[in-house]
Design an enzyme around this catalytic site. Structure first.
Site, PDB file in Angstrom:
ATOM      1  N   ASN A  62       0.839  -1.210   0.000  1.00 33.15           N
ATOM      2  CA  ASN A  62       0.000   0.000   0.000  1.00 33.15           C
ATOM      3  C   ASN A  62       0.865   1.247   0.000  1.00 33.15           C
ATOM      4  OD1 ASN A  62       0.616  -0.815   2.682  1.00 33.15           O
ATOM      5  ND2 ASN A  62      -1.045   0.398   3.523  1.00 33.15           N
ATOM      6  N   GLU A  64       0.485   5.215   0.519  1.00 31.52           N
ATOM      7  CA  GLU A  64      -0.396   6.298   0.984  1.00 31.52           C
ATOM      8  C   GLU A  64       0.173   7.649   0.570  1.00 31.52           C
ATOM      9  OE1 GLU A  64      -1.008   5.562   5.188  1.00 31.52           O
ATOM     10  OE2 GLU A  64      -2.189   3.766   4.744  1.00 31.52           O
ATOM     11  N   CYS A  73      -4.126   0.777  -2.663  1.00 29.08           N
ATOM     12  CA  CYS A  73      -3.980  -0.485  -1.924  1.00 29.08           C
ATOM     13  C   CYS A  73      -2.865  -1.337  -2.534  1.00 29.08           C
ATOM     14  CB  CYS A  73      -5.258  -1.304  -2.015  1.00 29.08           C
ATOM     15  SG  CYS A  73      -6.666  -0.603  -1.172  1.00 29.08           S
ATOM     16  N   GLU A  75      -2.900  -4.484  -3.264  1.00 27.77           N
ATOM     17  CA  GLU A  75      -3.350  -5.393  -4.324  1.00 27.77           C
ATOM     18  C   GLU A  75      -3.329  -4.695  -5.682  1.00 27.77           C
ATOM     19  OE1 GLU A  75      -4.726  -4.822  -1.406  1.00 27.77           O
ATOM     20  OE2 GLU A  75      -6.026  -6.457  -0.730  1.00 27.77           O
TER      21      GLU A  75
HETATM   22  N1  THU Z   1      -5.360  -1.432   2.195  1.00 23.11           N
HETATM   23  C1  THU Z   1      -4.775  -2.259   1.295  1.00 23.11           C
HETATM   24  O1  THU Z   1      -3.647  -2.029   0.853  1.00 23.11           O
HETATM   25  N2  THU Z   1      -5.450  -3.357   0.902  1.00 23.11           N
HETATM   26  C2  THU Z   1      -6.650  -3.733   1.409  1.00 23.11           C
HETATM   27  O2  THU Z   1      -7.158  -4.771   1.016  1.00 23.11           O
HETATM   28  C3  THU Z   1      -7.345  -2.895   2.380  1.00 23.11           C
HETATM   29  C4  THU Z   1      -6.681  -1.618   2.741  1.00 23.11           C
HETATM   30  C5  THU Z   1      -4.591  -0.262   2.651  1.00 23.11           C
HETATM   31  C6  THU Z   1      -5.107   1.072   2.225  1.00 23.11           C
HETATM   32  C7  THU Z   1      -4.533   1.970   3.295  1.00 23.11           C
HETATM   33  O3  THU Z   1      -3.196   2.325   2.942  1.00 23.11           O
HETATM   34  C8  THU Z   1      -4.471   1.110   4.532  1.00 23.11           C
HETATM   35  O4  THU Z   1      -4.592  -0.231   4.070  1.00 23.11           O
HETATM   36  C9  THU Z   1      -5.558   1.399   5.532  1.00 23.11           C
HETATM   37  O5  THU Z   1      -6.801   1.364   4.943  1.00 23.11           O
END
Ligand code: THU
Length: 166
Positions: A62, A64, A73, A75
């Site tokens: 992920n 941000e 995300c 994935e």
């Molecule tokens: N996040 C993911 O990378 N994958 C997921 O399936 C759910 C959420 C990340 C997004 C964000 O950076 C952090 O988790 C909190 O939501």
């Protein structure tokens, strides 16, 4: 009026060691993928690893951003990288995990709807289901064969896409 019910099928394992060796190894790659996480805001690290038919592993984590909605995300970071660079090498499986120092994660992280929709697009493109393996440090391992079991009403309209057959 007709009432319909949809069943969701998945396998649950108590520990990673119960998985077959290839899937177990992919989970270790997902743990490695978390190292690339840029998550100063949520402090929630997510790692995704894709195993391709050739055996190649693609990593995503992920990412941000201070402008929160600009982040992505784990994935989709992995899946879009695959789409941009390796789409001739089908995805066999995707393993996803998460960790944080803020609390204990006792259940696998289930991918968000947008990531599942992206996964569905590539499943259709490659015409083969993708095995999804979700796990965490101290909890069960969930394995699904294909995105349909997760998102039965995903958006799909084949007339919008000339490339995807089916
Ligand atoms: N996040 C993911 O990378 N994958 C997921 O399936 C759910 C959420 C990340 C997004 C964000 O950076 C952090 O988790 C909190 O939501």
């Amino acid at each position: 009026m007709t009432e319909h019910q949809i069943e969701i099928a998945f396998k649950e394992y108590n520990t990673l060691t119960e998985l077959n060796e290839t899937d177990h190894d992919l989970c270790l790659e997902a743990v490695k993928a978390m190292e690339g996480s840029h998550s100063p805001y949520s402090k929630f690290r997510v790692g995704a690893a894709l195993r391709l038919q050739s055996g190649k592993i693609i990593y995503g984590s992920n990412q941000e951003n201070v402008a929160y909605p600009s982040g992505l995300c784990a994935e989709r970071v992995a899946l879009f990288y695959w789409g941009a660079n390796h789409s001739d090498d089908p995805i066999e499986a995707m393993a996803v995990t998460a960790s944080t120092d803020e609390f204990e994660i006792l259940q696998p992280v289930t991918s968000c709807g947008s990531c599942l929709q992206v996964l569905a697009e590539y499943e259709k493109k490659q015409n083969k289901p993708i095995e999804i393996i979700l796990f965490c440090n101290n909890g069960p391992v969930w394995v699904m064969n294909g995105v349909d079991s997760f998102l039965p009403f995903l958006f799909f309209e084949k007339r919008l896409n000339v490339e995807v057959k089916g």
